[in-house]
Design a protein around this motif. Structure first.
Motif, short mmCIF file in Angstrom:
data_model
loop_
_atom_site.label_atom_id
_atom_site.label_comp_id
_atom_site.label_asym_id
_atom_site.label_seq_id
_atom_site.Cartn_x
_atom_site.Cartn_y
_atom_site.Cartn_z
N GLU A 10 0.79 -1.25 -0.02
CA GLU A 10 -0.04 0.06 -0.10
C GLU A 10 0.80 1.23 0.09
O GLU A 10 0.37 2.38 -0.59
CB GLU A 10 -0.92 -0.27 1.19
CG GLU A 10 -2.07 -0.82 1.10
CD GLU A 10 -3.08 -0.78 -0.06
OE1 GLU A 10 -3.20 0.54 -0.33
OE2 GLU A 10 -3.44 -1.71 -0.58
N TRP A 11 1.99 1.09 0.71
CA TRP A 11 2.83 2.33 0.91
C TRP A 11 3.46 2.31 -0.80
O TRP A 11 3.57 3.64 -1.26
CB TRP A 11 3.91 2.07 1.80
CG TRP A 11 5.20 2.90 1.52
CD1 TRP A 11 6.31 2.58 1.35
CD2 TRP A 11 5.25 4.50 1.77
NE1 TRP A 11 7.26 3.54 1.34
CE2 TRP A 11 6.61 4.83 1.65
CE3 TRP A 11 4.49 5.36 2.12
CZ2 TRP A 11 7.01 6.03 1.66
CZ3 TRP A 11 4.65 6.65 2.21
CH2 TRP A 11 6.25 7.01 2.02
N THR A 12 3.71 1.56 -1.38
CA THR A 12 4.40 1.82 -2.78
C THR A 12 3.27 2.17 -3.51
O THR A 12 3.60 2.98 -4.38
CB THR A 12 4.78 0.43 -3.40
OG1 THR A 12 6.03 -0.27 -2.39
CG2 THR A 12 5.29 0.42 -4.72
N LYS A 13 1.96 1.79 -3.37
CA LYS A 13 0.82 2.36 -4.37
C LYS A 13 0.86 3.92 -3.93
O LYS A 13 0.60 4.72 -4.96
CB LYS A 13 -0.39 1.76 -3.96
CG LYS A 13 -0.88 0.39 -4.39
CD LYS A 13 -2.21 0.22 -4.05
CE LYS A 13 -2.26 -1.55 -4.05
NZ LYS A 13 -3.89 -1.69 -3.38
N ILE A 14 0.89 4.47 -2.84
CA ILE A 14 0.62 5.71 -2.30
C ILE A 14 1.71 6.71 -2.97
O ILE A 14 1.63 7.74 -3.60
CB ILE A 14 0.60 6.06 -0.85
CG1 ILE A 14 -0.60 5.38 -0.27
CG2 ILE A 14 0.77 7.49 -0.61
CD1 ILE A 14 -0.84 5.18 1.00
N ARG A 15 3.12 6.31 -2.57
CA ARG A 15 4.12 6.90 -2.98
C ARG A 15 4.63 6.82 -4.69
O ARG A 15 5.19 7.89 -5.20
CB ARG A 15 5.26 6.67 -2.38
CG ARG A 15 6.39 5.47 -2.86
CD ARG A 15 7.33 5.01 -2.12
NE ARG A 15 7.89 3.74 -2.41
CZ ARG A 15 8.61 3.48 -3.49
NH1 ARG A 15 8.90 4.34 -4.23
NH2 ARG A 15 9.10 2.16 -4.01
N THR A 16 3.91 5.88 -5.44
CA THR A 16 4.38 5.92 -6.85
C THR A 16 3.26 6.82 -7.83
O THR A 16 3.48 6.68 -8.86
CB THR A 16 4.55 4.45 -7.32
OG1 THR A 16 3.44 3.69 -6.92
CG2 THR A 16 5.87 3.98 -6.66
N VAL A 17 2.23 7.58 -6.94
CA VAL A 17 1.35 8.18 -7.82
C VAL A 17 1.57 9.57 -7.39
O VAL A 17 1.47 9.86 -6.24
CB VAL A 17 -0.18 7.56 -7.60
CG1 VAL A 17 -0.95 8.75 -8.09
CG2 VAL A 17 -0.29 6.34 -8.22
N PRO A 18 2.01 10.65 -8.18
CA PRO A 18 2.33 11.99 -7.86
C PRO A 18 1.00 12.73 -7.11
O PRO A 18 1.50 13.47 -6.19
CB PRO A 18 2.55 12.62 -9.20
CG PRO A 18 2.55 11.47 -10.13
CD PRO A 18 2.11 9.99 -9.82
N SER A 19 -0.24 12.45 -7.58
CA SER A 19 -1.28 13.15 -6.98
C SER A 19 -1.27 12.89 -5.47
O SER A 19 -1.55 13.98 -4.68
CB SER A 19 -2.70 12.73 -7.54
OG SER A 19 -2.75 11.35 -7.71
N THR A 20 -1.12 11.80 -4.89
CA THR A 20 -1.09 11.47 -3.64
C THR A 20 0.03 12.25 -2.72
O THR A 20 -0.36 12.85 -1.71
CB THR A 20 -1.16 9.92 -3.05
OG1 THR A 20 -0.06 9.41 -4.22
CG2 THR A 20 -2.49 9.47 -3.29
N VAL A 21 1.19 12.37 -3.28
CA VAL A 21 2.36 12.90 -2.68
C VAL A 21 1.88 14.40 -2.64
O VAL A 21 2.19 14.89 -1.69
CB VAL A 21 3.59 12.62 -3.21
CG1 VAL A 21 4.72 13.40 -2.82
CG2 VAL A 21 3.87 11.35 -3.61
N TRP A 22 1.40 14.70 -3.89
CA TRP A 22 1.09 16.42 -3.96
C TRP A 22 0.00 16.82 -2.86
O TRP A 22 0.26 17.83 -2.21
CB TRP A 22 0.71 16.87 -5.11
CG TRP A 22 1.84 17.21 -6.10
CD1 TRP A 22 2.37 16.21 -7.34
CD2 TRP A 22 2.68 18.22 -6.18
NE1 TRP A 22 3.44 16.76 -7.87
CE2 TRP A 22 3.63 18.08 -6.96
CE3 TRP A 22 2.97 19.31 -5.13
CZ2 TRP A 22 4.87 18.89 -7.43
CZ3 TRP A 22 3.95 20.17 -5.51
CH2 TRP A 22 4.80 20.05 -6.63
N THR A 23 -0.84 15.75 -2.68
CA THR A 23 -1.74 16.51 -1.77
C THR A 23 -1.41 16.42 -0.34
O THR A 23 -1.77 17.49 0.57
CB THR A 23 -3.19 15.45 -1.69
OG1 THR A 23 -2.49 14.22 -1.38
CG2 THR A 23 -3.87 15.51 -2.92
#
Lengths: 259, 302
Positions: A10-23
């Motif tokens: 799940e951590w990989t899913k979150i960090r590998t999509v730019p939008s989640t990091v930006w929010t």
């Protein structure tokens, strides 16, 4: 299928999509940046205000008011963590990898919270210290009555509202539908409608209105226009109940519906 | 091995899958054939616990999918619907899948190479062509090196080279002793890859048989004859006891015989023959006949 394996994934899913990091970055930047500007201007008027006028002003309001905007990207984060799976169709791949719905959901909530909580704490602390130093000599201090609970409450508030968003997104199975409900609710609905005397009896129990009381940002409590029918920790409890309801609803939908 | 027992799925008033039972055995490619909307995808999704069956049960190597520890290591699947995040790279897509089932990172590189995606591993999946997306889906299915594999319409969107690649891949996986279950609405594709067929139409099981038997059941092999004197030819054939039928275009179709025998008869009776062709069993005909029957049956029987 261990919990650590699910969390790592799940951590990989979150960090590998730019939008989640930006929010998450935006949550911090908006809260701290706006907190500085608001405290700066309100601090100036506070310094020159008469004692009678001062009595109606709450320095803590200036400190935490920026969180009403800063919470929005965090809510978007919560929605994207779960709803993004439905928007993209990865939910099928995810459930093939972790077919037990409870474990999948638990892992997702835990991974989302493991990010949302520290981001909330860092955001609240940074906002508090930046805003209080911008406010000037009359700024609230951690030793003042109500301030520590406001700080702790703000951290809890942001984390809970993010969890609430994750539950709603799981129930609605779509990021657009979830944001279509959550953003008006948090941004327009209770902020605007809260002022209308007739509906306040109801809107004061909305999740954000209940949870924000502890941060002194729903207005002075000695003014009947703003006064709540409950205390700050009860308000936090109301938000917690909303959150639990949304999470249970999400769990039910995930178990019942076909992917 | 996949065991499907009396599986049903109801959507409102529609019975999408109607009491279907079959077994998919290891060591051969089993084709799952049926027209679009026959219930193939729904059945596959129920096998994989994505959709909840209305009735019946499924076992994958003796257990339900949900009960498999690290399921990607036990069963891999390519489903028809898109299951990729457009903004995530191919490598990261496979990485999170691998991590969830404790599959080593090195295997991610391996399947990328196997699917011919090494060069685009860092590219966002949203920029992939349909064929590349399909290859990535196949890489994901193979990630856990599973003994059971399910592919829903795997050749969709692939170029001829990709189609060839899939055919060889499927046969190779079956030859390694794996259970390979492949759905398709194209019988010609199944004829090239599958050894066994499970045919579904309108949610019902129509056939569970080898490709050979299936073809023979549908259309008997026959010899087509064209002659300027069809009436006399019919008499000659009838005298020999050979079953004969006139086709719509005037040609004669003779069963239970070979072209050589027709040649001998024509010579013996001084008949001119302009064409003799051996028509072997056609899978298409068998398929059309079978699915056509089912439509009639459902229309009249209910």
């Amino acid at each position: 299928m261990t919990v650590t394996a699910i969390l790592r994934s799940e951590w990989t899913k979150i960090r590998t999509v730019p939008s989640t990091v930006w929010t998450l970055l935006l949550t911090f930047a908006l809260s701290v940046g706006l907190g500085y500007l608001l405290a700066n201007s309100m601090g100036d008027s506070y310094a020159t205000a008469s004692p009678e006028r001062r009595a109606t002003l709450d320095p803590l309001f200036a400190t935490f008011y920026s969180l009403t905007l800063g919470q929005l990207p965090l809510v978007v984060f919560g929605v994207l963590v779960v709803g993004g799976e439905y928007g993209s169709g990865t939910i099928r791949a995810s459930l093939l990898a972790v077919p037990r719905r409870g474990r999948f959901y638990g892992g997702k909530l835990l991974a989302g919270t493991a990010l949302a909580f520290p981001v909330s704490v860092i955001t609240v602390l940074a906002t508090f210290f930046v805003a209080t130093s911008a406010f000037g000599p009359d700024a609230p201090s951690l030793r003042d009555e109500g301030v520590p609970s406001a700080v702790v409450g703000a951290c809890l508030y942001l984390t809970l509202i993010c969890l609430f968003a994750m539950g709603v997104a799981t129930m609605l199975r779509s990021p657009t539908r979830s944001l279509g409900i959550l953003l008006p609710l948090l941004f327009l609905g209770s902020q605007g409608l809260g002022n209308v005397p007739g509906v306040k009896a109801f809107t004061q129990y909305l999740p954000d209105q209940a949870g924000m009381l502890i941060m002194h940002i729903v207005g002075p409590q000695d003014d009947p226009r703003w006064a709540r029918d409950y205390g700050p920790w009860t308000g936090m409890g109301i938000l917690a109940l909303w959150t639990i309801a949304a999470l249970l609803g999400g769990h039910l939908v995930l178990r019942r519906r076909d992917a | 091995m996949i065991e499907v027992e009396n599986l049903s799925k109801r959507y409102g008033n529609t019975l999408a899958v109607d009491g279907v039972s079959f077994t998919v055995r290891p060591g051969r490619v089993t084709g799952f054939l049926g027209p679009n909307g026959a219930g193939k995808s729904t059945t596959m999704r129920m096998i994989l616990d994505l959709d909840r069956p209305t009735g019946g049960r499924v076992r994958i190597d003796g257990r339900s999918y949900r009960e498999l520890p690290d399921p990607l290591r036990r069963a891999g699947a390519l489903l028809e619907a898109k299951a990729l995040h457009n903004r995530r790279s191919a490598y990261h897509h496979l990485l999170w899948l691998a991590q969830s089932n404790r599959i080593p990172k090195s295997r991610v590189r391996e399947v990328l190479r196997l699917a011919g995606l090494e060069g685009v591993a860092g590219k966002r999946a949203g920029r992939f062509s349909l064929g590349m997306t399909q290859r990535l889906g196949i890489a994901a299915a193979l990630l856990g090196d599973p003994p059971v594999l399910l592919f829903d319409e795997p050749v969709n969107g692939l170029d001829p080279e990709g189609v060839l690649w899939i055919r060889n891949l499927l046969k190779g996986l079956a030859a390694e002793g794996r259970t390979v279950f492949v759905s398709s609405h194209l019988i010609s594709e199944m004829a090239l890859t599958a050894g066994h067929l499970i045919v579904l139409a309108r949610g019902r099981l129509l056939a569970d048989t080898s490709v050979q038997e299936f073809a023979e059941s549908g259309a008997r092999p026959h010899v087509r004859i064209r002659t300027p004197e069809p009436e006399r030819m019919r008499d000659v054939l009838a005298a020999e006891g050979l079953p004969v039928k006139q086709a719509d275009d005037g040609a004669l179709e003779v069963y239970d015989t070979a072209p050589e025998r027709i040649g001998q008869l024509a010579l013996a009776h001084g008949l001119v023959v302009s064409e003799t062709t051996l028509r072997s069993a056609s899978l298409e005909e068998a398929f059309m006949r079978l699915t056509g029957d089912s439509v009639e049956y459902r229309g009249g029987g209910r």
